[in-house]
Scaffold this motif. Structure first.
Motif, short mmCIF file in Angstrom:
data_model
loop_
_atom_site.label_atom_id
_atom_site.label_comp_id
_atom_site.label_asym_id
_atom_site.label_seq_id
_atom_site.Cartn_x
_atom_site.Cartn_y
_atom_site.Cartn_z
N LYS A 109 1.10 40.46 120.93
CA LYS A 109 -0.04 39.54 120.87
C LYS A 109 -0.54 39.36 119.45
O LYS A 109 -1.08 38.30 119.10
CB LYS A 109 -1.19 40.06 121.75
N GLU A 110 -0.37 40.38 118.63
CA GLU A 110 -0.75 40.28 117.22
C GLU A 110 0.37 39.68 116.38
O GLU A 110 0.19 39.47 115.17
CB GLU A 110 -1.11 41.66 116.67
N VAL A 111 1.52 39.42 117.02
CA VAL A 111 2.71 38.84 116.36
C VAL A 111 3.08 39.66 115.13
O VAL A 111 3.31 39.12 114.04
CB VAL A 111 2.50 37.35 116.01
N GLU A 112 3.13 40.98 115.32
CA GLU A 112 3.57 41.83 114.22
C GLU A 112 5.06 41.68 113.98
O GLU A 112 5.55 41.90 112.88
CB GLU A 112 3.22 43.29 114.54
N THR A 113 5.80 41.32 115.02
CA THR A 113 7.23 41.06 114.90
C THR A 113 7.56 39.79 115.69
O THR A 113 6.85 39.42 116.63
CB THR A 113 8.07 42.23 115.46
N THR A 114 8.65 39.14 115.30
CA THR A 114 9.11 37.95 116.02
C THR A 114 9.72 38.37 117.36
O THR A 114 10.44 39.36 117.45
CB THR A 114 10.17 37.20 115.19
N PHE A 115 9.42 37.61 118.41
CA PHE A 115 10.00 37.91 119.71
C PHE A 115 10.33 36.62 120.44
O PHE A 115 9.91 35.52 120.04
CB PHE A 115 9.04 38.78 120.56
N THR A 116 11.11 36.73 121.50
CA THR A 116 11.57 35.58 122.28
C THR A 116 10.97 35.63 123.67
O THR A 116 11.01 36.66 124.34
CB THR A 116 13.11 35.57 122.39
N LEU A 117 10.40 34.51 124.10
CA LEU A 117 9.86 34.38 125.45
C LEU A 117 10.73 33.39 126.21
O LEU A 117 10.95 32.26 125.76
CB LEU A 117 8.42 33.90 125.42
N ILE A 118 11.23 33.81 127.37
CA ILE A 118 12.11 32.96 128.19
C ILE A 118 11.43 32.70 129.53
O ILE A 118 11.00 33.64 130.21
CB ILE A 118 13.48 33.65 128.41
N VAL A 119 11.33 31.43 129.89
CA VAL A 119 10.81 31.02 131.19
C VAL A 119 11.95 30.29 131.91
O VAL A 119 12.37 29.21 131.48
CB VAL A 119 9.58 30.10 131.07
N ASP A 120 12.45 30.90 132.98
CA ASP A 120 13.60 30.36 133.71
C ASP A 120 13.13 29.97 135.11
O ASP A 120 12.77 30.84 135.92
CB ASP A 120 14.71 31.41 133.78
N ASP A 121 13.11 28.67 135.38
CA ASP A 121 12.59 28.17 136.65
C ASP A 121 13.67 27.37 137.38
O ASP A 121 14.02 26.26 136.97
CB ASP A 121 11.37 27.29 136.41
N PRO A 122 14.24 27.89 138.47
CA PRO A 122 15.26 27.14 139.20
C PRO A 122 14.73 25.88 139.86
O PRO A 122 15.50 24.97 140.17
CB PRO A 122 15.76 28.15 140.25
N SER A 123 13.41 25.78 140.09
CA SER A 123 12.85 24.56 140.70
C SER A 123 12.71 23.43 139.69
O SER A 123 12.54 22.28 140.08
CB SER A 123 11.49 24.86 141.32
N GLY A 124 12.76 23.75 138.39
CA GLY A 124 12.65 22.72 137.35
C GLY A 124 11.26 22.21 137.11
O GLY A 124 11.06 21.21 136.42
N ASN A 125 10.22 22.89 137.64
CA ASN A 125 8.85 22.39 137.54
C ASN A 125 7.99 23.15 136.53
O ASN A 125 6.80 22.85 136.40
CB ASN A 125 8.17 22.45 138.92
N SER A 126 8.54 24.13 135.85
CA SER A 126 7.79 24.82 134.80
C SER A 126 7.92 24.05 133.48
O SER A 126 8.79 23.19 133.33
CB SER A 126 8.29 26.25 134.63
N PHE A 127 7.05 24.39 132.53
CA PHE A 127 7.02 23.62 131.28
C PHE A 127 6.43 24.48 130.17
O PHE A 127 5.48 25.23 130.39
CB PHE A 127 6.18 22.35 131.46
#
Length: 446
Positions: free
Chosen positions: A165-183
């Motif tokens: 949350k403090e972004v002390e290091t770079t990280f990757t966030l993955i949102v995988d939605d099989p319904s195709g309705n996330s954004f």
């Protein structure tokens, strides 16, 4: 008459979001104190996300409250996967629509939120992290008394999330939605976001079952039908039942096989809803994936270029270098239109129907930047600005009319290229085997 019935009497259940839109109120049971509280339901339409239901519950007796968002629209034809590289605290402010069937992962921490373990939500990247930390902190006091080792490990993991949350290091966030309705929001829209990768994929059988889309086994037909020839299909318009993508009412889709001169067969599908009047059309390639990808570059120098016929398949990326604009495959679907029609669709998608330019989602300067982008598109369509339109199709199934055919077009360049391993993986070709079946069948029979 109940509040929901009165809403139906006033008009459509799902209406465009507006300032005067009021939620429906329903008295319901509080699951904390088992007394009656109030649930407020707002059934509305948001561009990109179709119909949604925003519900908010509050109990005046014990003070408990809860909010959630649910998709009321149809499940999309393909799943979607967002991969965001978070580098600065500004990235934490990106808005996220996360459906309950979506999986959220942070590979650097080997952390995953499985599907259907959280309700759908409209939040930010920081909100996702805060919600995850809140879930882990529950019952920590009891764990410290009974399971000290487990509580210590959870405390260490919460500290890691706090550092993210403090972004002390770079990280990757993955949102995988099989319904195709996330954004996941692209704050640089309509320009390409280098930190955000969006990919669409075909759902597996297990994912279809998870979403309740598994079709029941059909009974075998008593008589064997003779397959129709291509000539017979070209002369026939097929029709089948479906649901309207806007109001979800029963509708019919017409499908026809069409031969494009100097190209190949394509399938045109058109849906017309008698209930709400919504119309949509989609084009799919009628042939196989080509051995090589195709990149078509058109130098737009005259207003007459706007009338060129254009076929954009679902696997085609569109670029306008002069505007630093890129839109990935699947965003506009398959289309058989003109150059002007494609530019109008891009303008409507980016400028008119963008939900992050109004209300609380708007940020200073974003609406003005998108309006400037729309004006630049208007100049291109009006012939007041030269530009290049690039159609990059991994499957090689897109087409742009050559008005000089069969001679070469001086303003158009067509290139064929060898796909990379990653591009073949995106098309699902690396695991596809089409040779050697006869040999394997003979060896297995022996």
């Amino acid at each position: 008459m109940s509040t929901i019935e009165s809403a139906e009497a006033r008009g459509a259940v799902f209406r465009e979001i507006a300032e005067d839109q009021r939620p429906d109120e329903i008295e319901s049971l509080c699951m904390q104190c088992y007394r009656n509280g109030m649930t407020r339901l707002l059934m509305t339409k948001i561009p990109f996300f179709k119909e949604i239901i925003v519900s908010s519950f509050k109990c005046d007796e014990c003070g408990w409250s809860n909010t959630e968002i649910q998709s009321a629209g149809r499940i999309q034809d393909q799943g979607v996967r967002y991969a965001l590289t978070v580098r600065t605290k500004k990235d934490l402010d990106r808005e996220v629509v996360k459906m309950d069937c979506a999986t959220t992962r942070i590979p650097e921490l080997d952390f995953e939120i499985p599907p259907f373990t959280q309700k759908g939500s409209l939040t930010t990247i920081e909100g996702l992290l805060t919600r995850a930390m809140g879930g882990l902190e529950q019952d920590q006091a009891a764990r410290r008394e009974k399971e000290q080792d487990v509580a210590s490990k959870i405390d260490e993991f919460i500290a890691k999330l706090q550092r993210l949350k403090e972004v002390e290091t770079t990280f990757t966030l993955i949102v995988d939605d099989p319904s195709g309705n996330s954004f996941v929001e692209n704050p640089f829209s309509p320009q390409k976001d280098e930190a955000l990768t969006v990919s669409h994929y075909k759902r597996s059988q297990e994912q279809d079952q998870m979403l309740g889309l598994e079709e029941s086994e059909q009974e075998a037909e008593p008589e064997e039908r003779k397959p129709a020839t291509l000539d017979e299909l070209r002369d026939e318009v097929l029709q089948f039942g479906t649901n309207c993508p806007e109001c979800n009412a029963p509708a019919s889709t017409n499908m026809k096989l069409v031969q494009i001169p100097h190209f190949k067969d394509v399938i045109i599908m058109a849906t017309n809803c008698d209930s709400c009047g919504h119309r949509t059309n989609e084009v799919k390639s009628g042939g196989a994936i080509e051995p090589q990808g195709t990149r078509i570059t058109l130098h737009i120098t005259d207003p007459s270029d706007m009338t060129r016929d254009l076929l954009k398949s679902e696997t085609c990326n569109v670029y306008i270098p002069e505007l630093e604009f890129e839109i990935g495959m699947g965003a506009l679907g398959g289309k058989f239109t003109t150059v002007e029609g494609l530019l109008k669709d891009i303008r409507e998608l980016i400028v008119v129907k963008n939900p992050f330019t109004v209300g609380d989602s708007a940020t200073p300067g974003r609406a003005e930047k998108l309006q400037d982008f729309g004006q630049m598109l208007d100049k291109i369509m009006g012939g007041r600005m030269d530009a290049h339109l690039v159609l990059d199709d991994l499957a090689g199934n897109s087409y742009l009319q050559n008005v000089y055919a069969p001679e070469a077009d001086p303003e158009m360049k067509v290139e064929h290229y060898v796909r990379s391993f990653e591009q073949n993986e995106e098309l699902g070709l690396n695991d596809m085997k089409t040779e050697g079946y006869e040999c394997e069948a003979e060896s297995s029979s022996r």
